[in-house]
Design a protein around this motif. Structure first.
Motif, mmCIF file in Angstrom:
data_model
loop_
_atom_site.group_PDB
_atom_site.id
_atom_site.type_symbol
_atom_site.label_atom_id
_atom_site.label_comp_id
_atom_site.label_asym_id
_atom_site.label_seq_id
_atom_site.Cartn_x
_atom_site.Cartn_y
_atom_site.Cartn_z
ATOM 1 N N THR A 132 0.838 -1.205 0.000
ATOM 2 C CA THR A 132 0.000 0.000 0.000
ATOM 3 C C THR A 132 0.872 1.253 0.000
ATOM 4 O OG1 THR A 132 -1.700 -1.217 1.143
ATOM 5 C CG2 THR A 132 -1.880 1.186 1.204
ATOM 6 N N PHE A 133 0.505 2.153 -0.912
ATOM 7 C CA PHE A 133 1.277 3.384 -1.136
ATOM 8 C C PHE A 133 0.448 4.583 -0.705
ATOM 9 C CE2 PHE A 133 2.610 0.091 -3.994
ATOM 10 C CZ PHE A 133 3.982 0.210 -4.067
ATOM 11 N N VAL A 134 1.115 5.662 -0.248
ATOM 12 C CA VAL A 134 0.387 6.855 0.214
ATOM 13 C C VAL A 134 0.832 8.121 -0.534
ATOM 14 C CG1 VAL A 134 -0.206 6.009 2.518
ATOM 15 C CG2 VAL A 134 2.022 7.086 2.118
ATOM 16 N N ASN A 135 1.691 7.957 -1.558
ATOM 17 C CA ASN A 135 2.151 9.117 -2.351
ATOM 18 C C ASN A 135 2.090 8.763 -3.825
ATOM 19 O OD1 ASN A 135 3.104 10.898 -0.240
ATOM 20 N ND2 ASN A 135 4.671 9.330 0.096
ATOM 21 N N ALA A 136 1.935 9.787 -4.661
ATOM 22 C CA ALA A 136 2.020 9.581 -6.113
ATOM 23 C C ALA A 136 3.464 9.854 -6.533
ATOM 24 C CB ALA A 136 1.071 10.530 -6.825
ATOM 25 N N PRO A 137 4.225 8.806 -6.888
ATOM 26 C CA PRO A 137 5.641 9.055 -7.256
ATOM 27 C C PRO A 137 5.756 9.701 -8.623
ATOM 28 C CG PRO A 137 5.086 6.750 -7.565
ATOM 29 C CD PRO A 137 3.849 7.389 -6.989
ATOM 30 N N LYS A 138 6.845 10.398 -8.802
ATOM 31 C CA LYS A 138 7.111 11.030 -10.106
ATOM 32 C C LYS A 138 7.644 9.982 -11.076
ATOM 33 C CE LYS A 138 8.087 15.797 -8.923
ATOM 34 N NZ LYS A 138 8.659 15.966 -7.590
ATOM 35 N N LEU A 139 7.407 10.224 -12.367
ATOM 36 C CA LEU A 139 7.983 9.380 -13.416
ATOM 37 C C LEU A 139 9.507 9.309 -13.203
ATOM 38 C CD1 LEU A 139 7.602 7.977 -16.238
ATOM 39 C CD2 LEU A 139 8.049 10.227 -17.271
ATOM 40 N N HIS A 140 10.065 8.131 -13.302
ATOM 41 C CA HIS A 140 11.522 7.877 -13.204
ATOM 42 C C HIS A 140 12.093 8.086 -11.795
ATOM 43 C CE1 HIS A 140 11.629 8.885 -17.784
ATOM 44 N NE2 HIS A 140 11.164 7.664 -17.549
ATOM 45 N N ASN A 141 11.187 8.160 -10.818
ATOM 46 C CA ASN A 141 11.626 8.292 -9.434
ATOM 47 C C ASN A 141 12.582 7.149 -9.055
ATOM 48 O OD1 ASN A 141 11.227 9.742 -6.990
ATOM 49 N ND2 ASN A 141 9.964 8.069 -6.195
ATOM 50 N N ASN A 142 13.767 7.500 -8.501
ATOM 51 C CA ASN A 142 14.735 6.501 -8.013
ATOM 52 C C ASN A 142 15.233 5.519 -9.072
ATOM 53 O OD1 ASN A 142 14.767 7.514 -5.373
ATOM 54 N ND2 ASN A 142 12.915 6.365 -4.864
ATOM 55 N N LEU A 143 15.278 5.975 -10.313
ATOM 56 C CA LEU A 143 15.813 5.108 -11.378
ATOM 57 C C LEU A 143 17.186 5.589 -11.822
ATOM 58 C CD1 LEU A 143 13.040 4.143 -13.916
ATOM 59 C CD2 LEU A 143 13.827 3.005 -11.865
ATOM 60 N N ARG A 144 18.041 4.642 -12.181
ATOM 61 C CA ARG A 144 19.328 4.965 -12.798
ATOM 62 C C ARG A 144 19.290 4.364 -14.199
ATOM 63 N NH1 ARG A 144 22.859 3.525 -7.383
ATOM 64 N NH2 ARG A 144 22.586 1.387 -8.101
ATOM 65 N N PHE A 145 19.584 5.215 -15.183
ATOM 66 C CA PHE A 145 19.380 4.795 -16.580
ATOM 67 C C PHE A 145 20.638 4.253 -17.241
ATOM 68 C CE2 PHE A 145 15.800 7.595 -15.929
ATOM 69 C CZ PHE A 145 14.784 6.804 -16.436
ATOM 70 N N THR A 146 20.435 3.369 -18.171
ATOM 71 C CA THR A 146 21.512 2.830 -19.004
ATOM 72 C C THR A 146 22.366 3.972 -19.547
ATOM 73 O OG1 THR A 146 19.999 1.116 -19.730
ATOM 74 C CG2 THR A 146 21.985 1.418 -21.061
ATOM 75 N N GLY A 147 23.672 3.910 -19.333
ATOM 76 C CA GLY A 147 24.582 4.894 -19.934
ATOM 77 C C GLY A 147 24.505 6.284 -19.329
ATOM 78 N N GLU A 148 23.794 6.471 -18.195
ATOM 79 C CA GLU A 148 23.674 7.847 -17.663
ATOM 80 C C GLU A 148 25.028 8.347 -17.117
ATOM 81 O OE1 GLU A 148 20.680 7.990 -14.522
ATOM 82 O OE2 GLU A 148 22.225 7.748 -13.006
ATOM 83 N N ASP A 149 25.892 7.432 -16.708
ATOM 84 C CA ASP A 149 27.232 7.838 -16.264
ATOM 85 C C ASP A 149 28.143 7.936 -17.491
ATOM 86 O OD1 ASP A 149 29.655 8.207 -15.042
ATOM 87 O OD2 ASP A 149 29.599 6.405 -13.797
ATOM 88 N N ILE A 150 28.288 6.834 -18.201
ATOM 89 C CA ILE A 150 29.155 6.797 -19.391
ATOM 90 C C ILE A 150 28.443 6.005 -20.476
ATOM 91 C CG2 ILE A 150 31.344 5.863 -20.278
ATOM 92 C CD1 ILE A 150 32.360 6.296 -17.319
ATOM 93 N N SER A 151 28.541 6.488 -21.720
ATOM 94 C CA SER A 151 27.874 5.752 -22.798
ATOM 95 C C SER A 151 28.903 5.192 -23.778
ATOM 96 C CB SER A 151 26.870 6.661 -23.504
ATOM 97 O OG SER A 151 27.522 7.831 -23.898
#
Ligand code: AMP
Ligand code: MG
Length: 415
Positions: A132-151
């Motif tokens: 059960t959740f009590v907040n509406a999270p934002k899109l991409h909340n707490n995600l780390r994306f492919t290549g975001e550090d180095i591509s």
């Protein structure tokens, strides 16, 4: 020429430029395992063949879901989703997932393409498979994306870069097990003077311990070169000649200290003029006026002055950047900062002074500098007790308390 240039004295910048123009890299390319490459200089650009991170993953321990499922969620209006599986670091979730469902996910674990955010585990309540959740999270909340550090295809480090402890983990994360670097420069070091005695011997009248070899070799140990220690050479023509010829055969660089100023017993000049092409420079710096630079048959020669402070100052300011060029390293200008001098300093116009000082930040947050006292070129305690050079311009005279001066904090070579 500035208003205070002294005829016959060479400004430091001219000496540095002259050496940089004359010298080129002499170190061949080698390949080293990553674990041995610290301190070596890259002989190629390093281009990433990997994305870092290599897949979309979670930055938190929690629950991965599609944020549209919680769009209306709030404390007043909690929403529950059904947990249908788990994704752990190294053990991704492989099932299929529908809207209204979520998965348990850990930090670094892969997030399925169907999901687009992670909610921290501290922000949910768990009742079996019902989360059960009590907040509406934002899109991409707490995600780390492919290549975001180095591509893939990105240049991560350039040719000429000297590898630091910060580079090694980066290169490991990209999967480089070996690196293309330049081999170490070979540097022969010797002290010259009849008055010099090795440590462990008893000093007779008029003798001193040879300390320059320790400062020179100590500093060289910080720049990843191979040192060949030739010990102490007497003020004797044949001994000097034999030592210099042998050093020239074994090394890329020969460094001596002492015997380059004008003195009756100084045979170094005579020998060097016979076996190489050497310029004896009078530099417009203090300490460190006499300095010899040139070429032997196979190697480059740096003749440092004998006075201990002069020897280390000329090594640091002149020979080290020159050896960097010979090692294929991209040479960087030293960091210089303005500081308020809280002592009076004695200075005669005509030469650039490298006085020794201590910088710190005072209670007002101001960068300040103090002198270490007696600035004689033989007073090595002025060096050992300092943490920076106070670089006083050629034209400048005495410094009053409160004047702004330029300081050069010691790099890791001397700290
Ligand atoms: P020189 O350049 O040979 O005329 O020497 C200048 C001064 O530096 C003299 O006081 C020497 O005794 C001193 N000196 C020369 N070589 C060394 C050394 N290796 N260690 C300590 N002092 C030295
Ligand atoms: Mg001497």
């Amino acid at each position: 020429m500035s208003s205070c240039d002294v005829p016959g004295l060479m400004p430091l910048a001219d000496a540095i430029n002259k050496m940089q123009d004359t010298l080129c890299n002499v170190c061949e390319a080698i390949t080293l395992p990553l674990s041995s490459a610290l301190g070596y200089t890259l002989n190629q650009d390093i281009i990433s063949q990997q994305n870092v991170p290599p897949f979309n993953n979670s930055a938190m321990d929690g629950y991965a879901l599609h944020c549209d499922d919680l769009i209306d969620c709030s404390v007043m209006h909690p929403i529950s989703l059904i947990e249908v599986g788990k994704s752990f670091a190294g053990a991704p979730f492989e099932g299929s997932i529908q809207r209204g469902q979520c998965i348990r996910i850990m930090t670094g674990a892969m997030i399925p393409d169907a999901l687009n955010c992670v909610v921290m585990q501290e922000q949910v309540t768990v009742d079996g498979e019902t989360i059960t959740f009590v907040n509406a999270p934002k899109l991409h909340n707490n995600l780390r994306f492919t290549g975001e550090d180095i591509s893939v295809g990105q240049t991560v480090l350039s040719k000429g870069h000297k590898l630091t402890p910060r580079d090694i983990p980066l290169l490991a994360s990209l999967g480089f097990s070996e690196l293309p670097v330049y081999r170490q420069l070979k540097v022969a070091v010797m002290s010259s003077g009849d008055e010099l005695r090795p440590l462990g011997s008893k000093l007779e009248q008029g003798e001193i311990y040879d300390s320059n070899r320790y400062s020179i070799i100590g500093l060289l140990s910080r720049i990843n070169v191979e040192v060949i220690d030739f010990g102490i050479i007497k003020d004797d023509y044949s001994e000097i000649k034999a030592a210099l010829i042998k050093a020239d055969q074994q090394a890329d660089v020969v460094i001596t200290s002492g015997g380059v100023s004008v003195g009756d017993a100084d045979f170094i000049k005579q020998v060097l003029n016979e076996i190489g092409e050497i310029g004896f420079w009078k530099l417009a710096i203090k300490p460190g006026k006499p300095f010899a630079f040139g070429k032997l048959q196979n190697s480059v020669f740096f003749g440092l002055p004998g006075n201990p402070v002069s020897a280390i100052v000329t090594l640091y300011q002149l020979a080290v950047p020159a050896m960097a060029k010979m090692s294929g390293e991209a040479v960087k200008a030293p960091l210089r900062l303005n500081a308020v001098c809280i002592d009076t300093l004695r200075k005669a116009p005509g030469r650039t002074d490298f006085q020794r000082g201590n910088y710190s930040v005072n209670e007002q947050g101001q960068l300040i500098v103090t002198t270490t006292g007696n600035q004689g070129s033989g007073v090595f305690s002025s060096m050992s007790q300092s943490n920076c050079f106070i670089v006083l311009e050629q034209d400048r005279g005495n410094i009053a308390k409160g004047e702004t001066v330029e300081i050069e904090p010691y790099s890791q070579l001397m700290d």
